[in-house]
Design an enzyme around this catalytic site. Structure first.
Site, PDB file in Angstrom:
ATOM      1  N   SER A 147       0.804  -1.217   0.000  1.00 43.19           N
ATOM      2  CA  SER A 147       0.000   0.000   0.000  1.00 43.19           C
ATOM      3  C   SER A 147       0.839   1.269   0.000  1.00 43.19           C
ATOM      4  CB  SER A 147      -0.925   0.008   1.204  1.00 43.19           C
ATOM      5  OG  SER A 147      -0.158  -0.072   2.383  1.00 43.19           O
ATOM      6  N   ASP A 394      -3.348   6.307  11.877  1.00 42.00           N
ATOM      7  CA  ASP A 394      -2.522   5.650  10.860  1.00 42.00           C
ATOM      8  C   ASP A 394      -1.188   6.391  10.761  1.00 42.00           C
ATOM      9  OD1 ASP A 394      -1.260   4.825   8.536  1.00 42.00           O
ATOM     10  OD2 ASP A 394      -3.040   4.951   7.265  1.00 42.00           O
ATOM     11  N   HIS A 397       0.955   5.121   6.496  1.00 50.76           N
ATOM     12  CA  HIS A 397       0.796   5.703   5.164  1.00 50.76           C
ATOM     13  C   HIS A 397       1.100   7.208   5.220  1.00 50.76           C
ATOM     14  CE1 HIS A 397      -1.677   2.015   5.295  1.00 50.76           C
ATOM     15  NE2 HIS A 397      -1.059   1.829   4.158  1.00 50.76           N
TER      16      HIS A 397
END
Ligand SMILES: *[C@@H]1O[C@H](CO)[C@@H](O)[C@H](O)[C@H]1NC(C)=O
Ligand SMILES: *[C@@H]1O[C@H](CO)[C@@H](O)[C@H](O)[C@H]1NC(C)=O
Ligand SMILES: *[C@@H]1O[C@H](CO)[C@@H](O)[C@H](O)[C@H]1NC(C)=O
Ligand SMILES: *[C@@H]1O[C@H](CO)[C@@H](O)[C@H](O)[C@H]1NC(C)=O
Ligand SMILES: *[C@@H]1O[C@H](CO)[C@@H](O)[C@H](O)[C@H]1NC(C)=O
Ligand SMILES: *[C@@H]1O[C@H](CO)[C@@H](O)[C@H](O)[C@H]1NC(C)=O
Ligand SMILES: *[C@@H]1O[C@H](CO)[C@@H](O)[C@H](O)[C@H]1NC(C)=O
Length: 421
Positions: A147, A394, A397
């Site tokens: 990702s 998060d 990312h």
């Protein structure tokens, strides 16, 4: 400010919950710090033309013997530049991912978008979307990996799509591991292929890959590789999905009952997988056609004590970057970077060049540039989670626009061979 109604729905390819998988990974962060970084410097073997902005401009240092100075694009500092950055607006990019669109999901301090990467001894060329699209005419550029690489691909699409009129660009996602962005006029494809461990694994489903038990076929890559081998530019990454002490390796295939399973130390498994990957490239890649890149580890910011704050925090509510030159957190594993380097060096001896794009250090400074809580939650949050934002922030990312745009600027410099080894 952005009109929220302008925001387009994200393309279906990113309605993927990799968060859970990452969370389990994070729980297993075991940082083995090994000193012995090998410097990957890029020599400035290009012609400097004053009025050609497509050239890495070496800044004058008043040192006339600078002809042979090494220009290391990866060593530098972040410089505030709110004139040129961000390079695009999240609400203007039709292909933005809700996983990364921090502004759309309520982030108010947008200063993290206003920084330029300034290498110490030279300047990065300006990203020219038209020039790159020309370069990609009748070609395929494919990002292969997890990702983080997908985020970089979204960034690349957003950087390029600005230069393409409506109706001449589209996204194709048929539910397989391959998502294609196509620039019609140029007959150019900018693609992402989901293969978080590069080799075959039980996490290969682009949507359903949350499995407690991670199994890798470290010797098998052909199932994936046949989808990308003939690309013109390939950009690989693989790091975070390996971060557990051991990996379960399978000899045999997934759908047979006579497979042999063995738990193997993570770094040894990583080495085996990269060997499989490099052997495949050596045999199958057309050297006169394909440019190969490997994105180095993307750092995480899961523990605030690493940057001198009290324990228990993470990237949540961080609004400033780390300014300590050479800062290195525990969200990276130099030993794994060394394995990548060794693999690439071996390949070079066999006549195949893979350029590592060393984004680890420059990204490690940017603890404030993760989505934190400002992203789409694929599953509704529970009361308990809402009361403890740290728990679901998060810190893996990166917001877009943001850090991956800079990774693409570095990639751009190498795609055009402005910097050669
Ligand atoms: C000029 O550059 C050369 C080569 O990098 C270096 O060895 C030398 O020390 C530099 N001189 C000055 C005055 O900076
Ligand atoms: C990556 O770049 C940083 C900053 O220049 C450097 O300290 C580090 O050694 C590099 N790592 C590799 C593997 O090239
Ligand atoms: C950039 O930042 C400076 C200082 O904060 C401010 O005065 C200026 O208006 C900003 N420019 C833009 C284009 O936002
Ligand atoms: C970008 O590249 C195109 C095609 O090479 C060129 O015509 C154009 O002048 C460049 N744009 C800028 C701002 O330099
Ligand atoms: C999706 O596209 C790929 C590549 O063109 C193809 O191999 C695959 O069979 C397609 N899958 C579906 C479900 O249509
Ligand atoms: C296993 O899967 C492969 C490819 O998906 C297929 O070709 C093969 O027939 C399957 N074998 C068994 C025993 O089901
Ligand atoms: C390799 O790529 C070059 C340039 O595109 C092409 O001319 C050549 O035919 C290719 N070689 C093979 C074996 O496919």
């Amino acid at each position: 400010m952005a009109k929220k109604s302008n925001l387009s729905p994200q393309f279906s390819g990113t309605t993927v919950d990799i968060r859970r998988s990452f969370q389990s990974l994070i729980a297993l962060l075991a940082a083995a710090l090994v000193v012995g970084a090998v410097y990957l410097t890029a020599e400035s073997g290009y012609l400097v033309q004053e009025d050609d902005e497509n050239v890495v401009q070496r800044r004058s240092t008043g040192n006339e013997s600078s002809e042979n100075t090494r220009c290391d694009l990866f060593s530098g500092k972040w410089v505030y530049d709110n004139e040129s950055y961000p390079l695009y607006k999240d609400y203007e990019c039709k292909f933005m991912s809700d996983q990364l669109a921090c502004g759309k999901f309520g982030r108010k301090d947008l200063d993290y978008q206003h920084w330029r990467w300034q290498p110490h001894h030279c300047d990065l060329p300006r990203f020219n979307a038209t020039a790159l699209l020309e370069r990609l005419r009748n070609k395929r550029l494919v990002f292969v990996g997890d990702s983080l690489n997908r985020g970089q691909w979204v960034s690349m699409v957003c950087l390029l799509e600005k230069a393409i009129p409506p109706r001449l660009k589209y996204m194709h996602n048929n539910g397989s591991s391959l998502i294609t962005f196509k620039a019609k006029e140029y007959n150019a494809k900018i693609e992402f292929y989901w293969a978080p461990l590069l080799v075959e694994s039980n996490s290969d489903d682009p949507v359903n890959h949350r499995l407690p038990d991670r199994i890798v076929r470290a010797q098998a890559i052909e199932k994936h590789a046949r989808h990308w081998t003939n690309a013109d530019i390939l950009i690989f990454n693989t790091y975070l999905w390996w971060r557990r002490p051991q990996m379960k390796i399978l000899w045999g295939s997934f759908n047979t009952s006579d497979g042999i399973y063995k738990k193997v130390d993570m770094s040894r498994s990583y080495e085996m997988a990269l060997k499989t990957w490099s052997d495949w490239l050596e045999i199958h890649v057309n050297r006169s056609k394909t440019q190969l890149f490997f994105m180095s580890m993307s750092p995480t910011h899961e523990r605030s004590e690493e940057w001198g704050k009290s324990e228990g925090g993470n990237c949540y509510a961080e609004t400033d970057m780390i300014t300590q030159e050479g800062y290195r957190g525990k969200g990276t594993d130099p030993k794994m970077m060394q394995i990548v380097e060794n693999t690439i060096n071996e390949l070079q001896k066999r006549g195949l060049n893979v350029q590592m794009i060393n984004i680890t250090q420059l990204s490690d400074y940017r603890k404030e540039a993760h989505p934190s809580i400002y992203r789409k939650q694929w599953e509704p949050l529970t009361e308990e989670q809402i009361s403890n934002p740290l728990g679901y922030a998060d810190c893996i990312h990166w917001c877009l626009p943001g850090i991956p745009d800079v990774w693409n600027e570095l990639l751009y410099a190498y795609i055009f061979n402005y910097v050669t080894n």
